[in-house]
Design a protein around this motif. Structure first.
Motif, PDB file in Angstrom:
ATOM      1  N   ILE A 206      48.800 -35.012 -46.580  1.00 41.99           N
ATOM      2  CA  ILE A 206      48.263 -36.374 -46.597  1.00 41.99           C
ATOM      3  C   ILE A 206      46.767 -36.247 -46.334  1.00 41.99           C
ATOM      4  CG2 ILE A 206      48.329 -38.664 -45.559  1.00 41.99           C
ATOM      5  CD1 ILE A 206      51.188 -38.147 -44.713  1.00 41.99           C
ATOM      6  N   ASP A 207      45.960 -36.525 -47.362  1.00 44.79           N
ATOM      7  CA  ASP A 207      44.507 -36.341 -47.280  1.00 44.79           C
ATOM      8  C   ASP A 207      43.795 -37.653 -47.002  1.00 44.79           C
ATOM      9  OD1 ASP A 207      45.015 -33.745 -47.857  1.00 44.79           O
ATOM     10  OD2 ASP A 207      44.260 -33.806 -49.925  1.00 44.79           O
ATOM     11  N   TYR A 208      42.615 -37.523 -46.387  1.00 45.21           N
ATOM     12  CA  TYR A 208      41.819 -38.682 -45.972  1.00 45.21           C
ATOM     13  C   TYR A 208      40.368 -38.441 -46.352  1.00 45.21           C
ATOM     14  CZ  TYR A 208      39.021 -41.233 -42.438  1.00 45.21           C
ATOM     15  OH  TYR A 208      38.094 -41.991 -41.772  1.00 45.21           O
ATOM     16  N   ARG A 209      39.705 -39.480 -46.862  1.00 44.53           N
ATOM     17  CA  ARG A 209      38.285 -39.361 -47.190  1.00 44.53           C
ATOM     18  C   ARG A 209      37.553 -40.625 -46.746  1.00 44.53           C
ATOM     19  NH1 ARG A 209      36.367 -38.121 -53.255  1.00 44.53           N
ATOM     20  NH2 ARG A 209      37.248 -40.214 -53.629  1.00 44.53           N
ATOM     21  N   PRO A 210      36.687 -40.511 -45.745  1.00 42.13           N
ATOM     22  CA  PRO A 210      35.912 -41.689 -45.323  1.00 42.13           C
ATOM     23  C   PRO A 210      34.866 -42.032 -46.373  1.00 42.13           C
ATOM     24  CG  PRO A 210      35.155 -39.730 -44.155  1.00 42.13           C
ATOM     25  CD  PRO A 210      36.359 -39.323 -44.942  1.00 42.13           C
TER      26      PRO A 210
ATOM     27  N   TYR B 291      49.466 -51.579 -36.787  1.00 45.29           N
ATOM     28  CA  TYR B 291      49.094 -50.658 -35.696  1.00 45.29           C
ATOM     29  C   TYR B 291      48.319 -49.450 -36.221  1.00 45.29           C
ATOM     30  CZ  TYR B 291      52.346 -53.526 -33.058  1.00 45.29           C
ATOM     31  OH  TYR B 291      52.977 -54.580 -32.461  1.00 45.29           O
ATOM     32  N   ARG B 292      47.804 -49.524 -37.463  1.00 42.15           N
ATOM     33  CA  ARG B 292      46.934 -48.520 -38.090  1.00 42.15           C
ATOM     34  C   ARG B 292      47.704 -47.267 -38.520  1.00 42.15           C
ATOM     35  NH1 ARG B 292      42.186 -47.325 -34.151  1.00 42.15           N
ATOM     36  NH2 ARG B 292      41.498 -46.102 -35.962  1.00 42.15           N
ATOM     37  N   LYS B 293      49.007 -47.370 -38.635  1.00 42.89           N
ATOM     38  CA  LYS B 293      49.803 -46.235 -39.066  1.00 42.89           C
ATOM     39  C   LYS B 293      49.871 -46.198 -40.586  1.00 42.89           C
ATOM     40  CE  LYS B 293      54.424 -44.225 -38.548  1.00 42.89           C
ATOM     41  NZ  LYS B 293      55.769 -44.408 -37.921  1.00 42.89           N
ATOM     42  N   VAL B 294      49.503 -45.039 -41.177  1.00 45.61           N
ATOM     43  CA  VAL B 294      49.515 -44.858 -42.634  1.00 45.61           C
ATOM     44  C   VAL B 294      50.811 -44.160 -43.045  1.00 45.61           C
ATOM     45  CG1 VAL B 294      48.425 -43.673 -44.579  1.00 45.61           C
ATOM     46  CG2 VAL B 294      47.005 -44.784 -42.827  1.00 45.61           C
TER      47      VAL B 294
ATOM     48  N   ALA C 115      63.956 -35.435 -55.010  1.00 45.93           N
ATOM     49  CA  ALA C 115      64.324 -36.404 -53.970  1.00 45.93           C
ATOM     50  C   ALA C 115      63.125 -37.256 -53.588  1.00 45.93           C
ATOM     51  CB  ALA C 115      64.858 -35.674 -52.737  1.00 45.93           C
ATOM     52  N   SER C 116      63.413 -38.474 -53.117  1.00 44.20           N
ATOM     53  CA  SER C 116      62.365 -39.354 -52.613  1.00 44.20           C
ATOM     54  C   SER C 116      61.964 -38.921 -51.208  1.00 44.20           C
ATOM     55  CB  SER C 116      62.856 -40.803 -52.594  1.00 44.20           C
ATOM     56  OG  SER C 116      63.168 -41.234 -53.909  1.00 44.20           O
ATOM     57  N   PHE C 117      60.764 -39.275 -50.823  1.00 42.81           N
ATOM     58  CA  PHE C 117      60.286 -38.916 -49.489  1.00 42.81           C
ATOM     59  C   PHE C 117      59.563 -40.099 -48.853  1.00 42.81           C
ATOM     60  CE2 PHE C 117      56.995 -37.531 -52.535  1.00 42.81           C
ATOM     61  CZ  PHE C 117      55.903 -38.266 -52.078  1.00 42.81           C
ATOM     62  N   LYS C 118      59.430 -40.025 -47.540  1.00 39.45           N
ATOM     63  CA  LYS C 118      58.655 -40.987 -46.770  1.00 39.45           C
ATOM     64  C   LYS C 118      58.031 -40.218 -45.610  1.00 39.45           C
ATOM     65  CE  LYS C 118      58.990 -45.357 -44.200  1.00 39.45           C
ATOM     66  NZ  LYS C 118      59.907 -46.444 -43.751  1.00 39.45           N
ATOM     67  N   ALA C 119      56.705 -40.314 -45.480  1.00 36.91           N
ATOM     68  CA  ALA C 119      56.025 -39.554 -44.437  1.00 36.91           C
ATOM     69  C   ALA C 119      54.809 -40.321 -43.953  1.00 36.91           C
ATOM     70  CB  ALA C 119      55.604 -38.175 -44.954  1.00 36.91           C
ATOM     71  N   SER C 120      54.479 -40.130 -42.685  1.00 41.78           N
ATOM     72  CA  SER C 120      53.339 -40.826 -42.075  1.00 41.78           C
ATOM     73  C   SER C 120      52.315 -39.820 -41.579  1.00 41.78           C
ATOM     74  CB  SER C 120      53.803 -41.709 -40.911  1.00 41.78           C
ATOM     75  OG  SER C 120      54.713 -42.689 -41.363  1.00 41.78           O
ATOM     76  N   SER C 121      51.079 -40.267 -41.518  1.00 37.65           N
ATOM     77  CA  SER C 121      49.981 -39.432 -41.032  1.00 37.65           C
ATOM     78  C   SER C 121      49.822 -39.601 -39.522  1.00 37.65           C
ATOM     79  CB  SER C 121      48.678 -39.812 -41.736  1.00 37.65           C
ATOM     80  OG  SER C 121      47.577 -39.137 -41.153  1.00 37.65           O
ATOM     81  N   SER C 122      49.387 -38.527 -38.872  1.00 35.42           N
ATOM     82  CA  SER C 122      49.102 -38.602 -37.437  1.00 35.42           C
ATOM     83  C   SER C 122      47.749 -39.263 -37.173  1.00 35.42           C
ATOM     84  CB  SER C 122      49.106 -37.201 -36.826  1.00 35.42           C
ATOM     85  OG  SER C 122      48.139 -36.378 -37.459  1.00 35.42           O
TER      86      SER C 122
ATOM     87  N   TRP D 142      37.231 -34.993 -48.847  1.00 33.22           N
ATOM     88  CA  TRP D 142      38.657 -35.014 -48.535  1.00 33.22           C
ATOM     89  C   TRP D 142      38.989 -33.974 -47.460  1.00 33.22           C
ATOM     90  CZ3 TRP D 142      41.650 -38.826 -49.976  1.00 33.22           C
ATOM     91  CH2 TRP D 142      41.389 -39.515 -51.164  1.00 33.22           C
ATOM     92  N   THR D 143      39.801 -34.374 -46.485  1.00 35.66           N
ATOM     93  CA  THR D 143      40.337 -33.457 -45.468  1.00 35.66           C
ATOM     94  C   THR D 143      41.817 -33.782 -45.254  1.00 35.66           C
ATOM     95  OG1 THR D 143      39.703 -34.937 -43.654  1.00 35.66           O
ATOM     96  CG2 THR D 143      38.146 -33.176 -44.237  1.00 35.66           C
ATOM     97  N   SER D 144      42.568 -32.769 -44.872  1.00 41.61           N
ATOM     98  CA  SER D 144      43.995 -32.978 -44.632  1.00 41.61           C
ATOM     99  C   SER D 144      44.220 -33.510 -43.223  1.00 41.61           C
ATOM    100  CB  SER D 144      44.751 -31.652 -44.806  1.00 41.61           C
ATOM    101  OG  SER D 144      46.116 -31.814 -44.462  1.00 41.61           O
ATOM    102  N   THR D 145      45.093 -34.502 -43.119  1.00 40.64           N
ATOM    103  CA  THR D 145      45.468 -35.022 -41.802  1.00 40.64           C
ATOM    104  C   THR D 145      46.806 -34.465 -41.337  1.00 40.64           C
ATOM    105  OG1 THR D 145      46.664 -36.956 -42.653  1.00 40.64           O
ATOM    106  CG2 THR D 145      44.273 -37.175 -42.351  1.00 40.64           C
ATOM    107  N   GLY D 146      47.407 -33.588 -42.145  1.00 46.37           N
ATOM    108  CA  GLY D 146      48.698 -33.000 -41.810  1.00 46.37           C
ATOM    109  C   GLY D 146      49.551 -32.839 -43.058  1.00 46.37           C
ATOM    110  N   THR D 147      50.618 -32.081 -42.953  1.00 50.03           N
ATOM    111  CA  THR D 147      51.494 -31.837 -44.101  1.00 50.03           C
ATOM    112  C   THR D 147      52.948 -32.153 -43.747  1.00 50.03           C
ATOM    113  OG1 THR D 147      51.834 -29.513 -43.494  1.00 50.03           O
ATOM    114  CG2 THR D 147      49.977 -30.007 -44.954  1.00 50.03           C
ATOM    115  N   PHE D 148      53.761 -32.307 -44.790  1.00 51.11           N
ATOM    116  CA  PHE D 148      55.201 -32.481 -44.621  1.00 51.11           C
ATOM    117  C   PHE D 148      55.901 -31.779 -45.774  1.00 51.11           C
ATOM    118  CE2 PHE D 148      53.819 -36.039 -47.191  1.00 51.11           C
ATOM    119  CZ  PHE D 148      54.816 -36.179 -48.157  1.00 51.11           C
TER     120      PHE D 148
END
Length: 536
Positions: free
Chosen positions: A375-379, A349-352, A396-403, A384-390
């Motif tokens: 979480i950065d993105y570069r076409p 479903y295109r979720k990163v 500790a381990s982490f798990k995060a998704s981009s909007s 590079w641009t940020s798509t959001g932060t967490f």
């Protein structure tokens, strides 16, 4: 300034320490209007008139007195002492007293100025002031609270006005008259009118930026002046910081936790939590501004970028006395933050989504220390641009998704925002698919008839769309009835040309949709259009 009596049309009301100028209570129509108001002397009531016109002389003036919103004249009086104005003078700003005024009842009346009455060049100036027909007025005021404080920021001053009826000599409420008031510090001022009981109320609001001194309320009616001074009462503010204390060692760019509580000693002597802004830093423009909650709890952080002493202190407020700041020392921070076990994935479903662990290459950090990760993105061919932060915790381990939704193959990475640490870039993407030319036919069928769900499935290769054979298409249906949910009714597979079809029996009105969700790891899912079918 010329003067005839001790009272001017712009009332000068004296107290032991103050001389107050009261604005005239009428709507002006230019600087040529005369000004009128009330004068008492020797048990009699007069109107005073300040001459402000060059088009006529004081001896031409007659004052017409009537009730508010009524035109019937109840008294008509001339001015006294106009003979003292020489023929060569315009008598501008000279003040004259009228003949004694007699009216049918105690109250507030409107004064009109009429010059050269009855002549062809007659001049009429309406509503130049009020005549307050009552003897020996007595003004009293009181407040709803003896001081201004955080617990009592709203002050209501109430008062009453009584006077002696000139006709019956009975002392009674003076109703419907205007009292001028001024509240220092809030810059509130204006006119307030007495009600049928001769009472009035004004309200002023104070905040933490109001001057922390004594505030003064002043009320004036003709020659009556009353004032009320209320002190500002500051409450004791208490700051308790549990962590950090002493000297703190933490990686550059990390956020160390700050935990504490703010309370105040209320007017009733009890200790209560308070929501209040807190400044955290070294006293520079880069300090962090945080705030405690309604429960007084302070739960925030400080980003480590340099060594030195850091203070935690409430921002200034005139409601409270400032408590001693809490201080701790930050040791010289080392650039030891690291990202490990980083893995990025994109679903159908295109979720990163990224997983990994935040830690340090060496050294230690306080429990609860965290960092902000972007979480950065570069076409392709882009920057590079940020798509959001967490927020991630050290150790500790982490798990995060981009909007942001993934495309067919852009590059993605993680970046520790304040530490200058990046993960390796990774290309994440799948091939686009498209359910097309889809629908259910025929439309408007009878119950029990056959319906055919059909369409096609394509996949994008580069810039070209091609048929996608051998793929499972699921057929979903949602009944028209309110509250109905989607249900899968069956499935079919695409042919070599990418087309598909599936037959069903028409049972009820509702919406149909074909979905491609059984994807392989290289392709995205897709939903077809929603098609409503009426079953008769």
């Amino acid at each position: 300034m010329k003067k005839f009596t001790a009272v001017l049309a712009t009332s000068l009301v004296a107290s032991s320490a103050t001389l107050i100028a009261v604005p005239a209570a009428h709507a002006g129509d230019g600087d040529s209007r005369g000004r009128t108001e009330t004068v008492q002397e020797g048990g009699k009531i007069y109107a005073s008139y300040e001459h402000m016109s060059s088009g006529f002389r004081p001896e031409d003036v007659t004052l017409k007195i009537h009730e508010k919103n009524k035109s019937e004249v109840l008294a008509s009086v001339r001015l006294e002492g106009t003979d003292k104005c020489s023929a060569t003078s315009d008598c501008y700003e000279s003040v004259f007293r009228s003949e004694p005024v007699t009216l049918p009842a105690m109250g507030s009346y409107v004064i009109d100025v009429v010059a050269r009455e009855g002549q062809s060049n007659e001049v009429v100036q309406h509503s130049t002031g009020y005549l307050n027909y009552g003897l020996n007025p007595k003004l009293t005021i009181s407040s709803n609270h003896p001081w201004v404080s955080y617990d009592n920021p709203t002050i209501k001053v109430s008062g009453s006005l009584v006077a002696e009826d000139p006709n019956t000599h009975e002392v009674k409420p003076f109703t419907g008259v205007g009292i001028y008031y001024r509240a220092r510090d809030t810059h509130g001022e204006g006119w307030v009118w007495t009600n049928d009981a001769g009472r009035f109320t004004t309200t002023e609001y104070y905040n933490e930026y109001s001057p922390a001194t004594t505030t003064k309320f002043e009320y004036m009616f003709d020659e009556q002046y009353e004032s009320l001074s209320l002190p500002f009462r500051k409450q004791e503010l208490k700051l308790k910081v549990d962590t950090p204390t002493g000297t703190v060692t933490a990686p550059y760019g990390s956020e160390i936790p700050i935990r504490g509580k703010l309370t105040r000693i209320a007017d009733d002597g009890t200790e209560k939590p308070v929501a209040k802004e807190v400044r955290i830093g070294t006293g520079s423009s880069t300090d962090t501004i945080a705030a405690s909650g309604q429960d007084g709890v302070l739960a925030t952080g400080y980003t480590v970028k340099q060594s030195g002493q850091v203070s935690v202190r409430p921002t200034e407020s005139n409601w409270f006395t400032a408590p001693a700041p809490h201080s701790f020392t930050v040791a010289r921070p080392s650039r030891t933050s690291k990202l490990s076990n980083v893995e990025g994935k994109v679903d159908k479903y295109r979720k990163v989504t990224f997983t990994g662990k935040l830690g340090v290459t060496e050294g230690s950090y306080p429990a609860g220390t965290k960092a902000k990760i972007s979480i950065d993105y570069r076409p392709t061919g882009g920057s590079w641009t940020s798509t959001g932060t967490f927020d991630a915790a050290y150790g500790a381990s982490f798990k995060a998704s981009s909007s942001k939704k993934a495309d067919s193959g852009a590059e993605w990475r993680l970046r520790i925002v304040n530490a200058g640490v990046d993960s390796a870039g990774v290309k994440l993407g799948r091939k686009y698919t498209k359910v097309w030319n889809d629908g259910v036919s025929p439309e408007g069928v009878r119950k029990g008839s056959t319906l055919t769900a059909k369409g096609g499935l394509m996949q994008k290769s580069g810039s070209t769309w091609r048929p996608y054979a051998g793929q499972k298409i699921r057929v979903w249906f949602k009944a028209k009835a309110a509250g109905s949910a989607w249900k899968e009714l069956g499935s079919t597979k695409t042919l070599s040309d990418g087309t598909f079809s599936k037959k069903f029996t028409a049972k009820q009105d509702g919406t149909w949709q074909m979905r491609y969700t059984d994807t392989v790891s290289t392709h995205y899912a897709d939903y077809g259009t929603e098609d409503y079918v009426d079953v008769r």
